[in-house]
Design a protein around this motif. Structure first.
Motif, short mmCIF file in Angstrom:
data_model
loop_
_atom_site.label_atom_id
_atom_site.label_comp_id
_atom_site.label_asym_id
_atom_site.label_seq_id
_atom_site.Cartn_x
_atom_site.Cartn_y
_atom_site.Cartn_z
N ALA A 180 -5.85 -1.03 -0.92
CA ALA A 180 -6.08 -1.04 0.55
C ALA A 180 -7.69 -1.32 0.58
O ALA A 180 -8.18 -0.81 1.77
CB ALA A 180 -5.65 0.09 1.30
N SER A 181 -8.47 -1.65 -0.21
CA SER A 181 -9.83 -1.86 -0.18
C SER A 181 -10.35 -3.05 0.80
O SER A 181 -11.39 -2.79 1.38
CB SER A 181 -10.37 -2.29 -1.43
OG SER A 181 -9.96 -3.54 -1.96
N TYR A 214 0.61 -3.28 8.74
CA TYR A 214 -0.71 -2.98 8.99
C TYR A 214 -1.46 -3.12 10.24
O TYR A 214 -2.11 -2.52 10.92
CB TYR A 214 -1.71 -3.79 7.88
CG TYR A 214 -1.31 -3.54 6.35
CD1 TYR A 214 -1.03 -2.37 6.12
CD2 TYR A 214 -1.59 -4.63 5.39
CE1 TYR A 214 -0.47 -2.13 4.72
CE2 TYR A 214 -1.13 -4.48 4.27
CZ TYR A 214 -0.70 -3.34 3.74
OH TYR A 214 -0.25 -3.23 2.47
N SER A 216 -1.23 -1.67 -3.87
CA SER A 216 -2.20 -2.12 -3.10
C SER A 216 -3.59 -0.91 -3.22
O SER A 216 -3.10 0.12 -2.66
CB SER A 216 -2.20 -2.53 -1.89
OG SER A 216 -3.50 -3.11 -1.08
N PHE A 223 0.83 -1.16 0.13
CA PHE A 223 0.27 0.02 0.07
C PHE A 223 0.86 1.41 0.11
O PHE A 223 0.62 2.34 -0.85
CB PHE A 223 -0.92 0.01 1.25
CG PHE A 223 -1.67 1.25 1.35
CD1 PHE A 223 -2.61 1.66 0.55
CD2 PHE A 223 -1.39 2.20 2.43
CE1 PHE A 223 -3.51 2.78 0.63
CE2 PHE A 223 -2.23 3.37 2.55
CZ PHE A 223 -3.01 3.61 1.49
N SER A 237 -9.45 -3.65 4.46
CA SER A 237 -8.72 -3.02 5.66
C SER A 237 -8.62 -3.99 6.69
O SER A 237 -9.71 -4.90 7.15
CB SER A 237 -9.41 -1.93 6.17
OG SER A 237 -9.03 -1.61 7.40
N LEU A 238 -7.46 -4.29 7.50
CA LEU A 238 -7.15 -5.08 8.59
C LEU A 238 -8.09 -4.57 9.60
O LEU A 238 -8.69 -5.57 10.24
CB LEU A 238 -5.72 -5.21 8.85
CG LEU A 238 -5.43 -6.08 10.12
CD1 LEU A 238 -5.93 -7.35 10.15
CD2 LEU A 238 -3.92 -5.78 10.54
N ALA A 239 -8.03 -3.35 9.74
CA ALA A 239 -8.88 -3.06 10.78
C ALA A 239 -10.52 -3.20 10.48
O ALA A 239 -11.10 -3.51 11.41
CB ALA A 239 -8.81 -1.48 11.18
N GLY A 240 -10.80 -3.16 9.25
CA GLY A 240 -12.31 -3.42 8.83
C GLY A 240 -12.51 -4.80 9.08
O GLY A 240 -13.69 -5.33 9.50
N PHE A 259 -5.15 -5.61 -0.13
CA PHE A 259 -4.84 -5.63 1.61
C PHE A 259 -4.45 -4.19 1.89
O PHE A 259 -3.53 -3.56 1.20
CB PHE A 259 -3.85 -6.83 1.98
CG PHE A 259 -3.91 -6.96 3.48
CD1 PHE A 259 -5.11 -6.97 4.20
CD2 PHE A 259 -2.91 -7.70 4.02
CE1 PHE A 259 -5.41 -7.36 5.47
CE2 PHE A 259 -3.08 -8.13 5.33
CZ PHE A 259 -4.17 -7.49 6.06
N GLY A 260 -4.85 -3.81 3.11
CA GLY A 260 -4.34 -2.54 3.62
C GLY A 260 -4.66 -2.49 5.28
O GLY A 260 -5.11 -3.26 5.77
N ALA A 261 -4.09 -1.39 5.81
CA ALA A 261 -4.42 -1.21 7.28
C ALA A 261 -5.88 -0.82 7.66
O ALA A 261 -6.26 -1.12 8.57
CB ALA A 261 -3.66 0.11 7.64
#
Length: 407
Positions: A125-126, A307, A123, A118, A128-131, A405-407
């Motif tokens: 980031a669509s 992330y 990336s 990202f 989200s790890l937090a998501g 993948f993203g934060a």
């Protein structure tokens, strides 16, 4: 994370492999800097008068403070306001001095790594790890070819190679890692050639990270196998220099805990490091699925750690692997401070997704039968590429490409 951390802590300590961008990041907010690793001019001066190292407007950076370990305590003693001192090191610190240990609450520790996909703009980031941890999943398809992913692996995440193509970036990464081995490894009393052989073994070792398996990987690369004690010492050196990521096994609360494997495994800190150490290139990755898979997992681990570090600023993420003597293996288990956990596998493509989901569900069943933990916050299979990012209807497992993948 910097604005929040600067307003909350007197000292920020940045750790990570040389060349990952620690100093550049600090200079984005600092007023002055002392390069403690400048041996011909700066180091002799601060050795004669250590207080010179902390003089100047603040925030003040002490770059590579490990060249003079006493600078850490001096910074802790002199930091009065929040955001006063930023310390960087490319050598893993040992046990702190008593004064530093007793004032630990004054500092935040930030582990920096090479740039994630990202951060490189590769990336969307669509996902989200937090998501995912909150049950949100709104993927935007970004399917790229396996050849493109191979180029991303070789390019790595080194800031100094951002504008280079994959072949040029791999060459630059090789020179940089070679310089670390030639200078820092030598300074630690070890042989650069042996260190590179062990580094190659971390990239080429598959399955259990036992002495026999490492010896087999080294032999396959034409290297002489060191003794167990020597191998342990060199792994320690690589870890001190942040050239490898150490993955401990997850002592999961399953019924047969004696069957769970917990010995550490190691992966290169950046996918390009493993490619360089093994003497490979982009074409080699595309000729051998097992080599490609290991390099892909190295890249996925780097991104996951980056992330995850954004979830709780200043708190180091806990990532483990899971393996047991029943033959069940899961690539990564993310453990959060609040007790939540997540299980993640990394695969090349859709052909491996179905079996990978089954392994994740087997782990969930074992943990459920153990009776101590709730079900995971999520399970996911990260693929090198897919045009069908989805939530598996039968199991709820998320399947998506690493480029989403993203934060």
């Amino acid at each position: 994370m910097l604005p929040s951390l600067l307003n909350s802590y007197k000292i920020l300590e940045f750790e990570g492999v040389r060349g990952c961008g620690k100093t550049y990041t600090c200079l984005s907010v600092a007023q002055t800097i002392t390069h403690a690793d400048e041996k011909s001019i700066v180091l002799p001066l601060i050795q004669s008068d250590p207080r010179l190292a902390i003089s100047g407007a603040r925030p003040h950076v002490i770059d590579e403070w490990k060249t003079m370990p006493e600078l850490q305590e001096l910074a802790y003693r002199e930091a009065e306001a929040t955001g006063s001192m930023l310390l960087t090191t490319s050598l893993r610190p040992g046990s702190p001095e008593p004064y530093v240990r007793s004032h630990a609450s004054a500092a935040a520790h930030i582990r920096m790594r090479t740039l994630s996909l990202f951060e490189l703009g590769l990336s969307n980031a669509s996902v989200s790890l937090a998501g995912l941890l909150d049950g949100r999943f709104d993927p935007m398809a970004k399917n790229v070819s396996i050849g493109t992913i191979a180029s991303y692996i070789c390019k790595g995440g080194w800031p100094f190679a951002r504008e280079a193509n994959s072949a040029q970036a791999l060459e630059l990464a090789g020179r940089h890692v070679g310089d670390i081995l030639a200078t820092d490894v030598t300074a630690m009393g070890k042989k650069p050639s042996t260190a590179q052989d062990v580094l190659a073994a971390t990239a080429g070792c598959e399955g259990d990270f036992t002495y026999a398996r490492i010896a087999q990987a080294m032999k396959a690369h034409g290297a002489k196998t060191p003794s167990r004690n020597t191998l342990t010492a060199y792994l320690g050196v690589l870890e001190q220099l942040y050239l490898v990521e150490r993955l401990n096994g997850w002592a999961a609360p399953v019924r047969a805990t004696s069957r769970v494997k917990v010995k550490p495994r190691y992966l290169p800190c950046d996918p390009s490091v493993g490619v360089f150490a093994c003497g490979l290139n982009e074409r080699d990755l595309l000729r051998d699925a097992s080599i490609f898979s290991r390099a892909l997992k190295s890249m996925a681990l780097r991104d996951l750690l980056v992330y995850a570090s954004a979830l709780e600023p200043g708190v180091q993420p806990q990532v483990r692997y899971y393996a047991d003597s029943d033959g069940l293996a899961v690539d990564f288990v993310l453990l959060l401070a609040d007790g939540r956990w997540a299980a993640i596998n990394v695969e090349i493509g859709e052909a491996q997704a179905k079996d990978s989901i089954k392994r994740l569900q087997r782990l969930c069943k074992k943990v459920r039968n153990g009776g101590q933990l709730q079900d995971p916050a999520f399970c996911a299979v990260i693929l090198a590429g897919t045009n069908r990012p989805r939530r598996d209807e039968a199991t709820g497992t998320y399947v998506f490409p690493i480029t989403a993948f993203g934060a």
